[in-house]
Design a protein around this motif. Structure first.
Motif, mmCIF file in Angstrom:
data_model
loop_
_atom_site.group_PDB
_atom_site.id
_atom_site.type_symbol
_atom_site.label_atom_id
_atom_site.label_comp_id
_atom_site.label_asym_id
_atom_site.label_seq_id
_atom_site.Cartn_x
_atom_site.Cartn_y
_atom_site.Cartn_z
ATOM 1 N N UNK A 122 -19.318 140.388 -2.708
ATOM 2 C CA UNK A 122 -18.560 141.455 -2.062
ATOM 3 C C UNK A 122 -19.334 142.770 -1.934
ATOM 4 N N UNK A 123 -19.982 143.287 -3.001
ATOM 5 C CA UNK A 123 -20.695 144.567 -2.849
ATOM 6 C C UNK A 123 -21.878 144.487 -1.890
ATOM 7 N N UNK A 124 -22.384 143.284 -1.654
ATOM 8 C CA UNK A 124 -23.498 143.118 -0.724
ATOM 9 C C UNK A 124 -23.009 143.006 0.713
ATOM 10 N N UNK A 125 -21.927 142.284 0.888
ATOM 11 C CA UNK A 125 -21.389 142.051 2.240
ATOM 12 C C UNK A 125 -20.579 143.246 2.740
ATOM 13 N N UNK A 126 -19.778 143.835 1.856
ATOM 14 C CA UNK A 126 -18.884 144.936 2.243
ATOM 15 C C UNK A 126 -19.028 146.097 1.249
ATOM 16 N N UNK A 127 -20.163 146.765 1.188
ATOM 17 C CA UNK A 127 -20.389 147.779 0.144
ATOM 18 C C UNK A 127 -19.357 148.913 0.136
ATOM 19 N N UNK A 128 -19.024 149.448 1.296
ATOM 20 C CA UNK A 128 -18.065 150.565 1.341
ATOM 21 C C UNK A 128 -16.660 150.103 0.988
#
Length: 221
Positions: A96-102
Motif C-alpha cells: 500500500x505505501x508503495x502503490x498509494x503513498x498519499x
C-alpha cells in the motif's frame, strides 16, 4: 440490558499473509475452520438467544459453527460487513505505501472523513465516520431486538474496533490501541443507550485447542 458477544471471524488465507480483504468475500482457511469449531465448543454451554453474522462467508462460516451447537439459525446482516477499502482491497499491506503513498498516509492518520482510491469497479470505499455509523447502528439495532437476552454477533476486525471505540468514547481519529484476534470473544453490554465493554480479546479456547492438538500429535508419534 443486553449481553453481546462480539466475535471476529476465524482466520483466512489472506489474514495469514496480511492481505486487505474489506468487502472481498474470502473463506476461512483450515486454521480458521479449526478456530471456529473451538470457538463454538467454548460457547456451547452459554445459552445464546440469537446468532448474527455479516454476509461475508468468513463470518458466516464462523457463525455457522456457533449456531449449529446452539440449535439456532444464523441471522445474516450485510450491515455487519467489514469496512469497504476501495482500491486498497486485494493488496498486501506492505504494498500500500508503495502503490498509494498519499492515500496510505491519510489512512494511517485516521482522518475520519478520508476516502480511498477507487477500485476497478469505481468503488471509493467508506470513511471511518460512515463505517462507524453503519456498524454501531446494526449492533445496537440487534441489541434492542433482544433486550434482556444474550446474543452473538460474528463480524470483522474493523467492526470490533468500532464497538470498542463506542464503548470507550474514543474519538474517530484516535489510533488503534487494542489487538483484534481472529475467533476472539469480546463481551459488551447494551443498556438501551450505550455500549459498555466487559471483556476484550478472549482467545483462551484457541490456546487450549492448540495445546491439545500438540499433545495428541506427540501421543501418536
Amino acid at each position: 440490558m443486553t449481553e453481546i458477544l462480539l466475535i471476529r471471524h476465524g482466520e483466512t488465507a489472506w489474514n495469514a499473509i496480511k492481505k486487505l480483504q474489506g468487502h472481498l468475500d474470502i473463506p476461512l482457511n483450515a486454521e480458521g475452520t479449526r478456530q471456529a469449531k473451538a470457538l463454538a465448543a467454548a460457547l456451547e454451554n452459554e445459552k445464546l438467544d440469537a446468532v448474527f453474522s455479516s454476509d461475508l462467508q468468513r463470518a458466516v462460516q464462523t457463525a455457522g459453527e456457533i449456531a449449529r451447537l446452539q440449535g439456532v439459525s444464523t441471522r445474516i446482516d450485510a450491515n455487519l460487513r467489514e469496512r469497504c477499502f476501495g482500491g486498497f482491497e486485494g493488496m498486501l499491506y506492505s504494498e500500500l505505501p508503495l502503490r498509494y503513498p498519499e492515500a496510505y498516509a491519510t489512512w494511517r492518520s485516521h482522518e475520519p472523513d478520508s476516502q480511498f482510491p477507487p477500485s476497478a469497479a469505481n468503488n471509493v470505499g467508506e470513511s471511518i465516520r460512515q463505517f462507524q455509523l453503519r456498524t454501531i447502528s446494526a449492533i445496537t439495532h440487534h441489541a434492542r431486538q433482544f433486550e434482556g437476552k444474550k446474543i452473538a454477533i460474528v463480524a470483522h476486525g474493523g467492526v470490533l474496533e468500532c464497538a470498542y471505540r463506542a464503548a470507550k468514547d474514543l474519538p474517530l481519529h484516535a489510533p488503534r490501541e487494542i489487538t483484534i484476534y481472529n475467533a476472539s470473544i469480546n463481551r459488551f453490554k447494551w443498556d438501551g443507550a450505550k455500549l459498555s465493554l466487559i471483556q476484550w480479546g478472549d482467545i483462551s479456547h484457541l490456546e487450549t485447542t492448540a495445546a491439545l492438538d500438540e499433545f495428541n500429535q506427540d501421543k501418536v508419534a
